[in-house]
Design a protein around this motif. Structure first.
Motif, PDB file in Angstrom:
ATOM      1  N   TRP A 290     -50.863  19.210   9.743  1.00 53.30           N
ATOM      2  CA  TRP A 290     -51.315  18.081  10.552  1.00 53.30           C
ATOM      3  C   TRP A 290     -50.251  16.983  10.459  1.00 53.30           C
ATOM      4  CZ3 TRP A 290     -55.337  17.907  13.858  1.00 53.30           C
ATOM      5  CH2 TRP A 290     -56.356  18.843  13.719  1.00 53.30           C
ATOM      6  N   PHE A 291     -49.918  16.427  11.607  1.00 52.76           N
ATOM      7  CA  PHE A 291     -48.985  15.318  11.701  1.00 52.76           C
ATOM      8  C   PHE A 291     -49.643  14.221  12.522  1.00 52.76           C
ATOM      9  CE2 PHE A 291     -45.009  17.215  10.119  1.00 52.76           C
ATOM     10  CZ  PHE A 291     -45.399  18.537  10.029  1.00 52.76           C
ATOM     11  N   ARG A 292     -49.078  13.033  12.478  1.00 51.78           N
ATOM     12  CA  ARG A 292     -49.622  11.951  13.291  1.00 51.78           C
ATOM     13  C   ARG A 292     -48.503  11.050  13.781  1.00 51.78           C
ATOM     14  NH1 ARG A 292     -52.826   8.528   8.541  1.00 51.78           N
ATOM     15  NH2 ARG A 292     -50.971   7.565   7.583  1.00 51.78           N
ATOM     16  N   GLN A 293     -48.791  10.370  14.886  1.00 52.23           N
ATOM     17  CA  GLN A 293     -47.814   9.443  15.448  1.00 52.23           C
ATOM     18  C   GLN A 293     -48.542   8.199  15.931  1.00 52.23           C
ATOM     19  OE1 GLN A 293     -45.316  11.042  18.565  1.00 52.23           O
ATOM     20  NE2 GLN A 293     -43.767   9.479  18.192  1.00 52.23           N
ATOM     21  N   ALA A 294     -48.190   7.085  15.340  1.00 54.96           N
ATOM     22  CA  ALA A 294     -48.742   5.801  15.740  1.00 54.96           C
ATOM     23  C   ALA A 294     -47.842   5.186  16.812  1.00 54.96           C
ATOM     24  CB  ALA A 294     -48.839   4.880  14.528  1.00 54.96           C
ATOM     25  N   PRO A 295     -48.375   4.277  17.609  1.00 54.27           N
ATOM     26  CA  PRO A 295     -47.567   3.656  18.665  1.00 54.27           C
ATOM     27  C   PRO A 295     -46.309   3.008  18.102  1.00 54.27           C
ATOM     28  CG  PRO A 295     -49.869   3.133  18.971  1.00 54.27           C
ATOM     29  CD  PRO A 295     -49.774   3.823  17.651  1.00 54.27           C
ATOM     30  N   GLY A 296     -45.188   3.326  18.697  1.00 55.87           N
ATOM     31  CA  GLY A 296     -43.928   2.733  18.285  1.00 55.87           C
ATOM     32  C   GLY A 296     -43.325   3.295  17.023  1.00 55.87           C
ATOM     33  N   LYS A 297     -43.960   4.333  16.488  1.00 58.84           N
ATOM     34  CA  LYS A 297     -43.471   4.939  15.241  1.00 58.84           C
ATOM     35  C   LYS A 297     -43.152   6.413  15.452  1.00 58.84           C
ATOM     36  CE  LYS A 297     -45.879   1.827  12.074  1.00 58.84           C
ATOM     37  NZ  LYS A 297     -46.756   1.745  10.873  1.00 58.84           N
ATOM     38  N   GLU A 298     -42.383   6.960  14.523  1.00 60.89           N
ATOM     39  CA  GLU A 298     -42.049   8.364  14.578  1.00 60.89           C
ATOM     40  C   GLU A 298     -43.230   9.211  14.078  1.00 60.89           C
ATOM     41  OE1 GLU A 298     -37.202   8.108  13.926  1.00 60.89           O
ATOM     42  OE2 GLU A 298     -38.458   9.124  12.451  1.00 60.89           O
ATOM     43  N   ARG A 299     -43.237  10.446  14.511  1.00 61.61           N
ATOM     44  CA  ARG A 299     -44.248  11.368  14.038  1.00 61.61           C
ATOM     45  C   ARG A 299     -44.057  11.596  12.542  1.00 61.61           C
ATOM     46  NH1 ARG A 299     -45.281  16.733  17.532  1.00 61.61           N
ATOM     47  NH2 ARG A 299     -45.389  15.041  19.061  1.00 61.61           N
ATOM     48  N   GLU A 300     -45.148  11.627  11.806  1.00 58.34           N
ATOM     49  CA  GLU A 300     -45.056  11.786  10.365  1.00 58.34           C
ATOM     50  C   GLU A 300     -46.011  12.856   9.853  1.00 58.34           C
ATOM     51  OE1 GLU A 300     -46.079   8.103   8.471  1.00 58.34           O
ATOM     52  OE2 GLU A 300     -48.196   8.218   9.032  1.00 58.34           O
ATOM     53  N   PHE A 301     -45.622  13.449   8.759  1.00 54.57           N
ATOM     54  CA  PHE A 301     -46.415  14.473   8.093  1.00 54.57           C
ATOM     55  C   PHE A 301     -47.684  13.865   7.505  1.00 54.57           C
ATOM     56  CE2 PHE A 301     -47.416  17.997   5.409  1.00 54.57           C
ATOM     57  CZ  PHE A 301     -47.762  17.471   4.168  1.00 54.57           C
ATOM     58  N   VAL A 302     -48.782  14.597   7.603  1.00 50.08           N
ATOM     59  CA  VAL A 302     -50.038  14.177   7.006  1.00 50.08           C
ATOM     60  C   VAL A 302     -50.501  15.178   5.942  1.00 50.08           C
ATOM     61  CG1 VAL A 302     -52.478  13.676   7.393  1.00 50.08           C
ATOM     62  CG2 VAL A 302     -50.768  12.973   9.085  1.00 50.08           C
ATOM     63  N   ALA A 303     -50.571  16.460   6.306  1.00 48.34           N
ATOM     64  CA  ALA A 303     -51.062  17.466   5.368  1.00 48.34           C
ATOM     65  C   ALA A 303     -50.618  18.850   5.832  1.00 48.34           C
ATOM     66  CB  ALA A 303     -52.583  17.419   5.268  1.00 48.34           C
ATOM     67  N   ARG A 304     -50.546  19.775   4.896  1.00 50.56           N
ATOM     68  CA  ARG A 304     -50.188  21.149   5.223  1.00 50.56           C
ATOM     69  C   ARG A 304     -50.982  22.098   4.341  1.00 50.56           C
ATOM     70  NH1 ARG A 304     -47.932  23.325   0.932  1.00 50.56           N
ATOM     71  NH2 ARG A 304     -47.738  25.300   2.046  1.00 50.56           N
ATOM     72  N   ILE A 305     -51.100  23.344   4.831  1.00 47.37           N
ATOM     73  CA  ILE A 305     -51.820  24.358   4.068  1.00 47.37           C
ATOM     74  C   ILE A 305     -51.154  25.695   4.305  1.00 47.37           C
ATOM     75  CG2 ILE A 305     -53.500  24.758   5.946  1.00 47.37           C
ATOM     76  CD1 ILE A 305     -55.636  25.148   3.739  1.00 47.37           C
ATOM     77  N   SER A 306     -51.042  26.481   3.260  1.00 50.63           N
ATOM     78  CA  SER A 306     -50.422  27.800   3.385  1.00 50.63           C
ATOM     79  C   SER A 306     -51.380  28.780   4.050  1.00 50.63           C
ATOM     80  CB  SER A 306     -50.006  28.325   2.011  1.00 50.63           C
ATOM     81  OG  SER A 306     -51.166  28.476   1.186  1.00 50.63           O
ATOM     82  N   TRP A 307     -50.850  29.958   4.368  1.00 53.38           N
ATOM     83  CA  TRP A 307     -51.620  30.929   5.145  1.00 53.38           C
ATOM     84  C   TRP A 307     -52.897  31.370   4.439  1.00 53.38           C
ATOM     85  CZ3 TRP A 307     -52.784  36.031   3.833  1.00 53.38           C
ATOM     86  CH2 TRP A 307     -52.219  36.471   2.620  1.00 53.38           C
ATOM     87  N   ASN A 308     -52.846  31.413   3.107  1.00 54.17           N
ATOM     88  CA  ASN A 308     -53.993  31.941   2.360  1.00 54.17           C
ATOM     89  C   ASN A 308     -54.750  30.854   1.602  1.00 54.17           C
ATOM     90  OD1 ASN A 308     -52.100  31.322   0.484  1.00 54.17           O
ATOM     91  ND2 ASN A 308     -52.126  33.285  -0.577  1.00 54.17           N
ATOM     92  N   ASP A 309     -54.513  29.609   1.979  1.00 55.43           N
ATOM     93  CA  ASP A 309     -55.251  28.504   1.372  1.00 55.43           C
ATOM     94  C   ASP A 309     -54.841  28.230  -0.069  1.00 55.43           C
ATOM     95  OD1 ASP A 309     -58.791  27.760   2.017  1.00 55.43           O
ATOM     96  OD2 ASP A 309     -57.020  26.500   1.828  1.00 55.43           O
ATOM     97  N   SER A 310     -53.767  28.873  -0.539  1.00 54.45           N
ATOM     98  CA  SER A 310     -53.394  28.736  -1.946  1.00 54.45           C
ATOM     99  C   SER A 310     -52.588  27.485  -2.234  1.00 54.45           C
ATOM    100  CB  SER A 310     -52.586  29.957  -2.386  1.00 54.45           C
ATOM    101  OG  SER A 310     -51.340  29.996  -1.709  1.00 54.45           O
ATOM    102  N   SER A 311     -52.074  26.862  -1.193  1.00 56.52           N
ATOM    103  CA  SER A 311     -51.176  25.726  -1.383  1.00 56.52           C
ATOM    104  C   SER A 311     -51.439  24.662  -0.332  1.00 56.52           C
ATOM    105  CB  SER A 311     -49.724  26.210  -1.281  1.00 56.52           C
ATOM    106  OG  SER A 311     -48.833  25.127  -1.280  1.00 56.52           O
ATOM    107  N   THR A 312     -51.653  23.427  -0.790  1.00 54.38           N
ATOM    108  CA  THR A 312     -51.811  22.297   0.126  1.00 54.38           C
ATOM    109  C   THR A 312     -50.960  21.134  -0.372  1.00 54.38           C
ATOM    110  OG1 THR A 312     -53.730  21.470  -1.101  1.00 54.38           O
ATOM    111  CG2 THR A 312     -54.179  22.918   0.771  1.00 54.38           C
ATOM    112  N   ASN A 313     -50.551  20.300   0.567  1.00 50.97           N
ATOM    113  CA  ASN A 313     -49.828  19.076   0.230  1.00 50.97           C
ATOM    114  C   ASN A 313     -50.263  17.962   1.167  1.00 50.97           C
ATOM    115  OD1 ASN A 313     -47.543  21.398  -0.358  1.00 50.97           O
ATOM    116  ND2 ASN A 313     -47.563  19.768  -1.883  1.00 50.97           N
ATOM    117  N   TYR A 314     -50.122  16.731   0.696  1.00 52.52           N
ATOM    118  CA  TYR A 314     -50.568  15.580   1.482  1.00 52.52           C
ATOM    119  C   TYR A 314     -49.550  14.456   1.429  1.00 52.52           C
ATOM    120  CZ  TYR A 314     -55.119  17.865   1.208  1.00 52.52           C
ATOM    121  OH  TYR A 314     -56.158  18.766   1.301  1.00 52.52           O
ATOM    122  N   LYS A 315     -49.533  13.686   2.487  1.00 51.63           N
ATOM    123  CA  LYS A 315     -48.820  12.412   2.471  1.00 51.63           C
ATOM    124  C   LYS A 315     -49.459  11.556   1.398  1.00 51.63           C
ATOM    125  CE  LYS A 315     -48.056   8.419   5.491  1.00 51.63           C
ATOM    126  NZ  LYS A 315     -46.603   8.306   5.237  1.00 51.63           N
TER     127      LYS A 315
END
Length: 124
Positions: A36-61
Motif C-alpha cells: 500500500w502506498f499513498r500520495q497527498a496533494p503536492g507530495k510524492e507517493r510514499e510507502f505505507v505498508a507491505r506484505i509478503s506472499w505468504n503473510d510471513s513478513s510485513t513492514n510499515y512506514k
C-alpha cells in the motif's frame, strides 16, 4: 497480468477507522508481494505498508506503525489495510500495488501493477 481495484476509502474524523480493500484479478495473486502506498496533494507517493506472499513478513512506514495493519486473504485474492486512530496527516489517495517479487520491499519501483487509488480524507 494483474488488475487491482481498491475500495473502502472515505471521509472520517480524526481518531476514526477505515478498512481499505484491494481486490486482484489473476490466478497467481498468491505469489505476489503486495503493498500500500499513498500520495497527498503536492507530495510524492510514499510507502505505507507491505506484505509478503505468504503473510510471513510485513513492514510499515514509521508514522503508521501501531495504527495500521496490512493483511491478505489469498483465497479471496484480496489485500487489506486496516487503519485505526486516523490523523489528518493520513489524508491522501491510497494505492494498492502488486510485485512479482514475493518479498518486495518499500520502493515503488519494485511494484509492477497498480490500482487506481481510493481517497482517504481525515478531518480534524
Amino acid at each position: 497480468q494483474v488488475q487491482l481495484v481498491e475500495s473502502g476509502g472515505g471521509l472520517v474524523q480524526a481518531g476514526g477507522s477505515l478498512r481499505l480493500s484491494c481486490a486482484a484479478s489473476g490466478r497467481t495473486f498468491g505469489r505476489y508481494g503486495m503493498g500500500w502506498f499513498r500520495q497527498a496533494p503536492g507530495k510524492e507517493r510514499e510507502f505505507v505498508a507491505r506484505i509478503s506472499w505468504n503473510d510471513s513478513s510485513t513492514n510499515y512506514k514509521d508514522s503508521v506503525k501501531g495504527r495500521f495493519t496490512i493483511s491478505r486473504d489469498n483465497a479471496k485474492n484480496t489485500v487489506y489495510l486496516q487503519m485505526n486512530s486516523l490523523k489528518p496527516e493520513d489524508t491522501a489517495v491510497y494505492y494498492c500495488a502488486a510485485a512479482q517479487d514475493s518479498y518486495a520491499g518499500r520502493k515503488s519501483v519494485d511494484y509492477t501493477y497498480w490500482g487506481q487509488g481510493t481517497q482517504v480524507t481525515v478531518s480534524s
